[in-house]
Design an enzyme around this catalytic site. Structure first.
Site, short mmCIF file in Angstrom:
data_model
loop_
_atom_site.label_atom_id
_atom_site.label_comp_id
_atom_site.label_asym_id
_atom_site.label_seq_id
_atom_site.Cartn_x
_atom_site.Cartn_y
_atom_site.Cartn_z
N VAL A 190 49.55 44.91 47.61
CA VAL A 190 48.41 45.85 47.56
C VAL A 190 47.55 45.74 48.82
O VAL A 190 47.13 46.75 49.39
CB VAL A 190 47.56 45.62 46.29
N ARG B 174 51.92 36.91 60.28
CA ARG B 174 51.51 38.16 59.63
C ARG B 174 51.67 39.31 60.62
O ARG B 174 51.81 39.10 61.82
CB ARG B 174 50.03 38.10 59.22
N GLU C 238 39.44 51.05 39.97
CA GLU C 238 40.39 52.10 39.59
C GLU C 238 41.84 51.60 39.63
O GLU C 238 42.66 51.96 38.78
CB GLU C 238 40.23 53.30 40.53
N GLY D 223 47.61 52.04 38.52
CA GLY D 223 47.79 52.20 39.96
C GLY D 223 47.15 53.44 40.53
O GLY D 223 45.92 53.56 40.59
N ILE E 280 47.02 56.50 39.44
CA ILE E 280 46.52 57.57 38.54
C ILE E 280 45.02 57.36 38.31
O ILE E 280 44.62 56.31 37.83
CB ILE E 280 47.26 57.56 37.18
N GLU F 134 58.28 40.51 37.59
CA GLU F 134 58.09 39.16 38.11
C GLU F 134 59.30 38.30 37.73
O GLU F 134 60.04 38.63 36.82
CB GLU F 134 56.85 38.53 37.42
N ASP G 77 50.31 42.89 30.46
CA ASP G 77 49.80 43.77 31.52
C ASP G 77 49.21 45.05 30.89
O ASP G 77 48.09 45.46 31.24
CB ASP G 77 50.98 44.11 32.46
N LYS H 128 45.11 46.36 30.78
CA LYS H 128 44.74 47.72 31.21
C LYS H 128 44.07 48.47 30.06
O LYS H 128 43.09 49.19 30.26
CB LYS H 128 45.98 48.47 31.69
N GLY I 223 52.97 49.57 43.23
CA GLY I 223 53.47 49.74 44.60
C GLY I 223 52.32 49.69 45.59
O GLY I 223 51.19 50.06 45.25
N1 LIG Z 1 51.66 45.20 43.06
C1 LIG Z 1 51.21 46.29 42.46
O1 LIG Z 1 51.85 47.33 42.49
C2 LIG Z 1 49.89 46.26 41.75
C3 LIG Z 1 49.43 47.43 41.11
C4 LIG Z 1 48.17 47.43 40.50
C5 LIG Z 1 47.41 46.27 40.51
N2 LIG Z 1 47.90 45.14 41.12
C6 LIG Z 1 47.05 43.95 41.11
O2 LIG Z 1 46.66 43.68 42.46
C7 LIG Z 1 46.55 42.28 42.67
C8 LIG Z 1 47.43 41.87 43.85
O3 LIG Z 1 48.79 42.14 43.55
P1 LIG Z 1 49.92 42.08 44.68
O4 LIG Z 1 51.13 42.65 44.06
O5 LIG Z 1 49.43 42.63 45.95
O6 LIG Z 1 50.12 40.49 44.84
P2 LIG Z 1 50.98 39.73 45.94
O7 LIG Z 1 51.88 40.65 46.68
O8 LIG Z 1 51.59 38.54 45.26
O9 LIG Z 1 49.88 39.21 46.99
C9 LIG Z 1 48.89 38.32 46.60
C10 LIG Z 1 48.02 38.00 47.79
O10 LIG Z 1 46.93 37.20 47.33
C11 LIG Z 1 46.76 36.10 48.20
N3 LIG Z 1 46.09 35.03 47.48
C12 LIG Z 1 46.45 34.40 46.32
N4 LIG Z 1 45.52 33.51 45.94
C13 LIG Z 1 44.53 33.59 46.88
C14 LIG Z 1 43.29 32.93 47.04
N5 LIG Z 1 42.86 32.01 46.17
N6 LIG Z 1 42.52 33.26 48.11
C15 LIG Z 1 42.93 34.19 49.01
N7 LIG Z 1 44.10 34.86 48.90
C16 LIG Z 1 44.89 34.56 47.84
C17 LIG Z 1 48.14 35.78 48.68
O11 LIG Z 1 48.06 35.03 49.87
P3 LIG Z 1 49.37 34.64 50.74
O12 LIG Z 1 49.75 35.92 51.44
O13 LIG Z 1 48.88 33.61 51.65
O14 LIG Z 1 50.38 34.18 49.74
C18 LIG Z 1 48.70 37.19 48.89
O15 LIG Z 1 48.34 37.68 50.15
C19 LIG Z 1 46.92 41.63 41.33
O16 LIG Z 1 45.76 41.41 40.58
C20 LIG Z 1 47.77 42.69 40.64
O17 LIG Z 1 47.73 42.60 39.23
C21 LIG Z 1 49.11 45.12 41.73
#
Ligand SMILES: NC(=O)c1ccc[n+]([C@@H]2O[C@H](COP(=O)([O-])OP(=O)(O)OC[C@H]3O[C@@H](n4cnc5c(N)ncnc54)[C@H](OP(=O)(O)O)[C@@H]3O)[C@@H](O)[C@H]2O)c1
Length: 399
Positions: A16, A45, A121, A126, A128, A182, A193, A197, A295
């Site tokens: 995200v 990065r 939001e 996501g 929507i 996951e 999940d 929501k 996504g």
């Molecule tokens: N993926 C989706 O499509 C989606 C959709 C809606 C909502 N979300 C929500 O959005 C959030 C992020 O999801 P994601 O899929 O982007 O996760 P992700 O790809 O696993 O990325 C997580 C990020 O958080 C960082 N992180 C973890 N713990 C941290 C901390 N204590 N301090 C600072 N940074 C930290 C990680 O750092 P590193 O890079 O160093 O590992 C990484 O950059 C979650 O709450 C998820 O439920 C995700």
């Protein structure tokens, strides 16, 4: 009121975070920039090293940063970050449904006390825009229910089962390989999940904050060929559905359950990793919102929309709670369920109010009838370990 210039501190640069960064780059008209990104690991990065930091306080204590975007994958750390940011008087955008659902009362009160905005939001469905629509457009008491497929991973698996005749385990493996699920898929397939929501949508639908532990969530991990064949023979699909609905006398009920869905329903055609939400009201009957629920870019676009709204000083007013509050969560309503089992001893866990159908086969049996939600909530963690499968028939609740 003039547009507010936002200096953003971003937490998380994963799916995200990177998605948001890309969509922000494509919106130069927006008078906002990310000045620092806090992450966990020191790895290579796509942006210069000096953009990143590893100590949250480098952002949280920086007076020049007035907006925090929290998109990390750890709910406990997110809670600490968001709380501290609000206490420091910074606006916050978060996508973390688990953290929000578990701390809604506290976070909403803190944002109000500190006179800042907390927007989220992206935390439900996501891309929507369901939260802001519920808050702004459906801001009257004509709303009857919000029903949706809120989890893309489990919907992907169910689509492959029903459309491609794949087994549950093959479809799950495929979802994991494609990054939809996951490595520990329980969060998605067991309905957590969707539950988080639903808790957020319930606040913006009916103005009620319900604790996630108080709501039934049961998922699809126990589905068998028998259940799939049962549904197929009747012309149904099974979908994992979250629902909050208004009952009589200012009561509401909510739950997450697999459901038999007939062809005439909007959600029947929500396939693969997509999400779909049906909003039902007294005057407009039903409306349907459909789109990508996950996504990097779709979710990043929802976060961007919150950032833009912040620029215009937008806040959730929690209108349902303020103007026509008084809805109460009613757990004693009974729901009609299909209960498939093999060992009759398992039935001791269930108290049917009424039974409309029973089947006994050589290996599997089933019973269809009404069971009270509170009785199921009391054993909700145990349900997953029983050799059963539960699905709602879709009949109206009985109460
Ligand atoms: N993926 C989706 O499509 C989606 C959709 C809606 C909502 N979300 C929500 O959005 C959030 C992020 O999801 P994601 O899929 O982007 O996760 P992700 O790809 O696993 O990325 C997580 C990020 O958080 C960082 N992180 C973890 N713990 C941290 C901390 N204590 N301090 C600072 N940074 C930290 C990680 O750092 P590193 O890079 O160093 O590992 C990484 O950059 C979650 O709450 C998820 O439920 C995700």
């Amino acid at each position: 009121m003039s547009r507010q210039k936002l200096n953003i501190g971003l937490f998380g640069f994963g799916v995200v975070g990177q998605g948001l960064y890309d969509v922000l780059e494509k919106s130069p008209a927006l008078d906002s920039r990310v000045s620092k990104i806090c992450v966990k690991r020191r790895i290579n990065r796509s942006l210069p090293d000096d953009m990143f930091c590893y100590d949250p306080d480098e952002i949280l204590e920086d007076e020049s940063i007035n907006t925090i975007v929290e998109v990390i994958d750890n709910a406990e750390d997110a809670c600490f970050i968001v709380k501290k940011a609000l206490q420091k008087g910074k606006n916050v955008v978060s996508a973390n449904k688990k953290m929000l659902a578990e701390h809604l009362s506290e976070m909403v009160a803190l944002a109000k006390e500190k006179n800042v905005s907390l927007l989220y939001e992206a935390s439900a469905c996501g891309s929507i825009p369901v939260i802001r629509n519920l808050e702004e457009y459906y801001d009257n008491d004509l709303l009857l229910s919000v029903t949706g497929i809120l989890n893309g991973s489990s919907n992907y698996i169910l689509s492959k089962i029903f459309d491609n005749h794949e087994s549950y385990s093959v479809a799950l493996k495929e979802a994991q390989e494609l990054g939809f699920a996951e490595s520990n898929p329980s969060f998605d397939v067991d309905g957590f999940d969707s539950l988080y929501k639903l808790i957020i949508l319930t606040l913006h639908s009916f103005g009620v904050i319900v604790s996630p532990g108080e709501v039934l969530n049961y998922g699809i991990s126990n589905i068998t060929e028998f259940d799939i064949n049962y549904a197929r023979e009747k012309g149904y699909k099974i979908k994992l559905v979250a629902q909050v609905e208004r009952l009589r006398d200012k009561k509401i009920a909510l739950f997450v359950l697999p459901r038999f869905v007939t062809r005439d329903k909007y959600i029947y055609s929500v396939e693969d990793e997509f999400n779909g939400v049906v909003i039902k009201g007294v005057a407009y009957d039903k409306q349907f919102m459909f789109g990508k629920g996950a996504g990097g870019h779709p979710t990043g676009s929802a976060v961007l929309s919150d950032i833009t709204a912040l620029g215009h000083h937008y806040r959730y007013e929690y209108k349902k709670a303020s103007y026509f509050g008084g809805f109460k969560y009613f757990k004693e309503a009974a729901i009609e369920l299909y209960l498939r089992y093999s060992n009759p001893q398992v039935l001791r866990n269930f108290e049917f109010k009424s039974v409309s159908e029973e089947y006994h086969g050589p290996k599997y049996h089933y019973k269809i009838g009404f069971i009270r939600l509170d009785k199921l909530i009391a054993i909700k963690d145990k349900l997953r370990d029983l050799d059963i499968f539960l699905a709602a028939t879709g009949k109206a609740l009985n109460y």
